[in-house]
Write an enzyme that holds these catalytic residues in place. Structure first.
Site, PDB file in Angstrom:
ATOM      1  N   GLY A 163       8.613   1.732  -1.947  1.00  9.04           N
ATOM      2  CA  GLY A 163       9.905   2.421  -1.971  1.00  9.04           C
ATOM      3  C   GLY A 163      11.010   1.578  -2.586  1.00  9.04           C
ATOM      4  N   ARG A 191     -15.014  -7.674   5.573  1.00  3.60           N
ATOM      5  CA  ARG A 191     -14.249  -7.426   6.797  1.00  3.60           C
ATOM      6  C   ARG A 191     -14.907  -6.478   7.786  1.00  3.60           C
ATOM      7  NH1 ARG A 191      -8.076  -6.768   4.334  1.00  3.60           N
ATOM      8  NH2 ARG A 191      -7.885  -8.965   3.794  1.00  3.60           N
TER       9      ARG A 191
END
Ligand code: FAD
Ligand code: SF4
Ligand code: FES
Lengths: 251, 660
Positions: B66, B351
């Site tokens: 943003g 992960r």
């Protein structure tokens, strides 16, 4: 452990505040300071009392939201540590702890421990950037930057904008914050073209806001959680002097 | 996507969801994958510079996505209104990212290229992402580094003065640019300074401490937002020609996560309820090396960099419930389970695999520390081999952080670690232009679902946020605005009135419950439920259980939540309550999505779908699609509607991952 808290309670910006006493009987030494306040707040809510408002977000010492004066010291007793990273094992069973908001003219209290620090954004608006529009950047390797300058620029750029330096300063000066930004950009080749106007514009802005002047007390660097050194202020002064001699003007 | 605006035609299916029409991205050009972005840029329409400042763009969120988008559209001359809930745009959650940002610069001449970054990302996502988007991401990665360096981002450098890089999981090249352990902070400060420059220039109007609570959709287009001022409690509307959401991920649905405390799904969820499809909500990423929970009061989890697994050895006691201090457990009574189970990758498995293995050990009651929810990460051998000094040089700051939080000295005793929720791959569905299914609503950064498939590779979220913000949205948003000017709209429009009324109604309802439980107590309960049933391992039985419990939990929340104070003024419990209310609804959609996806892929592991040796079993035949969910409606028992976007792999061919 058992802890007695004396917390600054102030309903809103216009209300008069006062210290309010709370007792907590079941504080765990592995709790963070903010988790201890969470426990207090859960208790207050169930008793139908207004919980203590405080700013926080990352709880990892990086966003700069948390801001409390703990026993008279911004961010409390542990060096290089933000309030959110302070843990209760640094206190003793039976301790009384005072918790207050930042106290500085430029950071008015909004509620309880929450203050308005938007003045910092205004200082950045005055010149804390390199004027480069998206898309106009040259290839990254076009300008090498020597490692020492890059590392020093990084160290200055780690400032989290928390405002502890202002809170600690008897004059309420924002000198360390401004100096950190001027140092970060001033050490890099990308920051050179605007270096002089940046320094004087940012300085002029902080004077125009409600910050006090710097009299070299050094309290700011003592409390800075990121270890921004006092020497950055000399750098800022040096840039300002250079700019004045060169006849640069704030813009 | 206009057909999506109509009622779905072929509603069928059974159980907990309905099946709607398929959807597709119709924005990526048909050209070869390497030409698509330049073709799209060329075909995108432009807005005459003189007209730009008459057009208003609302951008919610000031993180990498943003902040970068607002600054760039401001530079281009649009009238931008930017929003965040923190007191300053510089504090968005992106600030906390540690490890680094990927880019295919190939400065090391180690065989990297745009194509390889594209390939690694599609594969890392377990073949559940869209090739066009991922290729663009890899292309744009080059410009990101240039842009950031020009802004003064102090990346790590070598003695030559050139940029340093390091390796990250899931790749064989060194393409991760970093600024010590604070890459997110430095990148965000770069975007923030560009944003502040535009604020000073008057192109961007900044609204900090302002929370978006609803989306205004008028005459089929997103035309504004309803906000609440966190300072005064005032409900306001902001109208515009286009709305862009860059509001981050929803990991805090689990209560405990590595996300900042304020991170939430409200903006995305409100948009979903106004018609935007929500894609792959069950794709969430769990990071294996976080500091474990130390007590009931725990408020968040702290990530320890994955790089620690380069030198640390993971183990648990062989004996169940062995609670001797670690240093008193002799070598032969330790189970170095990763090295045992994955001899070729050992402690460096990806992960998801490392996380699941830790969970299995703890489920088998071999876990250590409070509640048996932890495993050891031991540096004794590394210290012996390299010397304390070398270990300190590599990991000193991480060891310090660990000690600050836990009080234990990792040079003396092994660290305790446990997996935690870290990132959400799911998000609002967008096409190649980052348009949601509501015309005029764009979504960028972690809030959209677009680039990471079922699993995100390390250092790719920062890359995606900045790609969307600096480069993609500033091309595709103007293309949409070129359709304007749109019909004028003001506060009296029925859609505006309705959105304001319903926002006020929700707040009143929250405040009037005056029950017996705090917001946090509900959030913890929700988090535990989602973690248990829709966390590292999911089963049909568990998901059904959660889906049966969630409606009653939601009902209890609205009836029994206790919020002190009023709506007009600073009220942090009220802010939290609104967010938890939305998490309660999202949780249900996550479980539905997880239940419907009868396969294991990336971060989504269904215990029913594993290979003989316990690895994830994908089902490309039946599930090679994006699951984009339409909101089923407010009536109780309404079912979400599934729209499938088929995924095609023309360049990277799906294969099974193996790390044995
Ligand atoms: C601890 C940690 C470490 C990480 N490390 C890495 C890393 O090394 N490399 C990597 O690539 N990725 C990393 N990630 C992931 C990465 O940081 C994030 O995915 C990314 O920064 C998200 O950026 P964003 O711009 O999409 O959103 P965010 O940065 O989350 O910003 C969201 C913005 O939206 C605003 N907002 C949200 N809701 C509202 C609302 N209702 N009204 C108004 N404003 C609202 C917020 O105020 C904020 O400004 C890490 C994540 C974590 C948690
Ligand atoms: S200089 Fe230090 S004390 Fe001042 S705002 Fe920056 S980090 Fe905080
Ligand atoms: S809450 Fe972010 S620095 Fe303390």
């Amino acid at each position: 452990m058992r802890i007695t808290l004396r917390v600054w309670r102030q309903k809103n910006a216009d209300a008069k505040g006062k210290m309010e006493k709370y007792k907590l009987d079941d504080v765990d030494e592995d709790m963070s300071f903010l988790e201890m306040l969470d426990v207090l707040n859960e208790k207050l809510i169930l008793q139908g009392e207004d919980p203590v408002s405080f700013d926080h977000d990352c709880r990892e010492g990086i966003c700069g939201s948390c801001a409390m004066v703990i026993n008279g010291t911004p961010h409390g007793p542990q060096k290089n540590t933000t309030t959110c990273q302070l843990h209760m094992r640094h206190f003793k069973d039976g301790d009384t702890i005072d918790v207050e908001p930042w106290r500085a003219r430029a950071f008015p209290v909004i509620k309880d421990l929450v203050t308005d620090r938007s003045a910092f954004d205004q200082i950045i608006q005055a010149g804390g950037y390199v004027s480069v529009n998206t898309g106009s950047a040259p290839e990254a390797h076009a300008t090498p930057v020597d490692k020492v300058s890059a590392d020093d620029a990084f160290d200055a750029a780690t400032c989290i904008g928390c405002g502890a330096c202002v809170a600690a300063c008897p004059n309420g000066s924002s000198m360390l914050f401004t100096a950190a930004k001027v140092t970060h950009l001033g050490l890099l080749p990308q920051g050179q073209p605007e270096r002089q106007t940046r320094a004087i514009s940012m300085l002029a802005k902080q004077d125009e806001l409600d910050f006090g002047g710097c009299t070299n007390v050094g309290a700011c660097a003592e409390v800075c959680p990121k270890g921004i050194p006092l020497a950055s202020i000399s750098r800022l002064n040096h840039d300002v002097l250079g700019a004045t001699l060169a006849g640069a003007r704030a813009d | 996507m206009s057909e999506l605006q109509q009622e779905p035609t072929a509603v069928q299916g059974e159980g907990r969801w309905l099946l709607g029409d398929p959807i597709a991205d119709d924005r990526a050009p048909d050209s070869p994958v390497g030409d698509r972005w330049s073709d799209r840029k060329f075909s995108a329409r432009l807005v005459n510079p003189a007209n730009r400042r008459k057009m208003t763009a609302i951008i919610v969120g000031t993180g990498l996505a943003g902040g970068a988008a607002a600054a760039t559209l401001g530079e281009a001359g649009y009238h931008v209104k930017s929003f965040c809930f923190q007191d300053s745009p510089r504090r968005a959650h992106s600030i906390a990212a540690q490890g680094g940002i990927n880019a295919a610069k190939n400065y090391r001449n180690d065989g990297d290229s745009v194509h390889r970054l594209f390939y690694d990302t599609v594969k890392g996502g377990d073949f559940r992402s869209r090739e066009s988007n991922v290729h663009r991401l890899a292309e744009v990665s080059l410009n990101i580094i240039d842009q950031c360096v020009a802004q003064g981002v102090p990346f790590a450098r070598e003695y030559s003065g050139l940029l340093d890089t390091r390796s990250f999981g899931g790749t064989q090249v060194s393409r991760t640019f970093y600024a010590r352990g604070q890459t997110g902070q430095q990148l965000l400060i770069g975007a923030y300074s560009a944003l502040e420059r535009q604020i000073a220039a008057g192109t961007v109007e900044m609204h900090p401490r302002t929370e978006m609570l609803d989306l205004i959709v008028a005459d089929g287009r997103a035309r504004g937002i309803v906000t609440r001022s966190i300072l005064t409690g005032k409900i306001e509307t902001h109208l515009a020609d286009v709305v862009v959401l860059c509001t981050g991920g929803y990991g805090n649905v689990y209560y405990l996560s590595t996300n900042a405390k304020g991170s939430n799904v409200t903006a995305a969820w409100r948009a979903h309820k106004r018609g935007a499809l929500f894609a792959n909500p069950c794709y969430t990423q769990i990071h294996p090396t976080c500091i474990p929970v130390s007590g009931e009061y725990q408020s968040k989890l702290t990530l320890m960099s994955e790089s620690l697994r380069n030198d640390g050895r993971v183990w648990v006691p062989k004996e169940r419930g062995d609670n001797r201090p670690p240093n008193q457990i002799p070598e032969e009574e330790r189970d170095y389970y990763l090295e045992r189970q994955y001899p070729s990758f050992g402690n460096l498995v990806p992960r998801d695999i490392a996380s699941r293995a830790a969970k299995n050990m703890c489920d088998a009651e071999q876990g250590v520390g409070p509640g048996g929810l932890g495993v050891y990460l031991d540096f004794k051998d590394a210290i012996g081999r390299l010397g304390r000094h070398a270990v300190e040089a590599k990991y000193g700051n991480l060891f310090e952080m660990y000690q600050r939080i836990t009080g234990d000295d990792p040079y003396e005793v092994p660290m305790r670690i446990y997996p935690a929720i870290h990132y959400t791959m799911g998000g609002l569905w967008v096409d190649y232009d980052l348009r949601s299914t509501i015309p005029g609503l764009f979504v960028g950064g972690e809030a959209n679902f677009s680039d990471h498939g079922a699993n995100r590779l390390g250092a790719s979220a920062l890359m995606q946020g900045l790609a969307d913000g600096y480069f993609v949205l500033p091309t595709t948003v103007p293309n949409y605005l070129a359709d304007g000017p749109f019909d004028p709209i003001d506060e009296s429009h029925p859609a505006v009135v309705e959105a304001v009324e319903s926002t006020k109604g929700r707040i009143d309802k929250l405040l009037s419950a005056n029950g017996n439980r705090t917001v946090d107590s509900f959030h913890r309960e929700l988090g535990q439920l989602i973690w248990d049933q829709c966390g590292m391992a999911r089963s049909k039985e568990g998901l059904e259980k959660a889906l049966d419990r969630l409606p009653s939990l939601r009902e209890e929340f609205w009836r029994d939540v206790k919020i002190v104070g009023t709506g007009d003024g600073f009220n942090q419990s009220l802010e939290k309550a609104g967010r938890v209310a939305d998490f309660l609804e999202l949780g249900e959609l996550m479980c539905t999505d997880a239940l419907h996806r009868e396969e294991s892929c990336g971060g989504h592991f269904r215990v029913e779908h594993q290979t003989e040796d316990g690895e994830a079993q994908r089902d490309d035949e039946n599930f090679s699609y994006v699951a984009a969910w339409e909101y089923g409606g407010d009536q109780s028992g309404a079912k979400p509607i599934l729209h499938k976007e088929d995924l095609e792999f023309s360049y990277v061919h799906p294969s099974q991952r193996s790390y044995k």
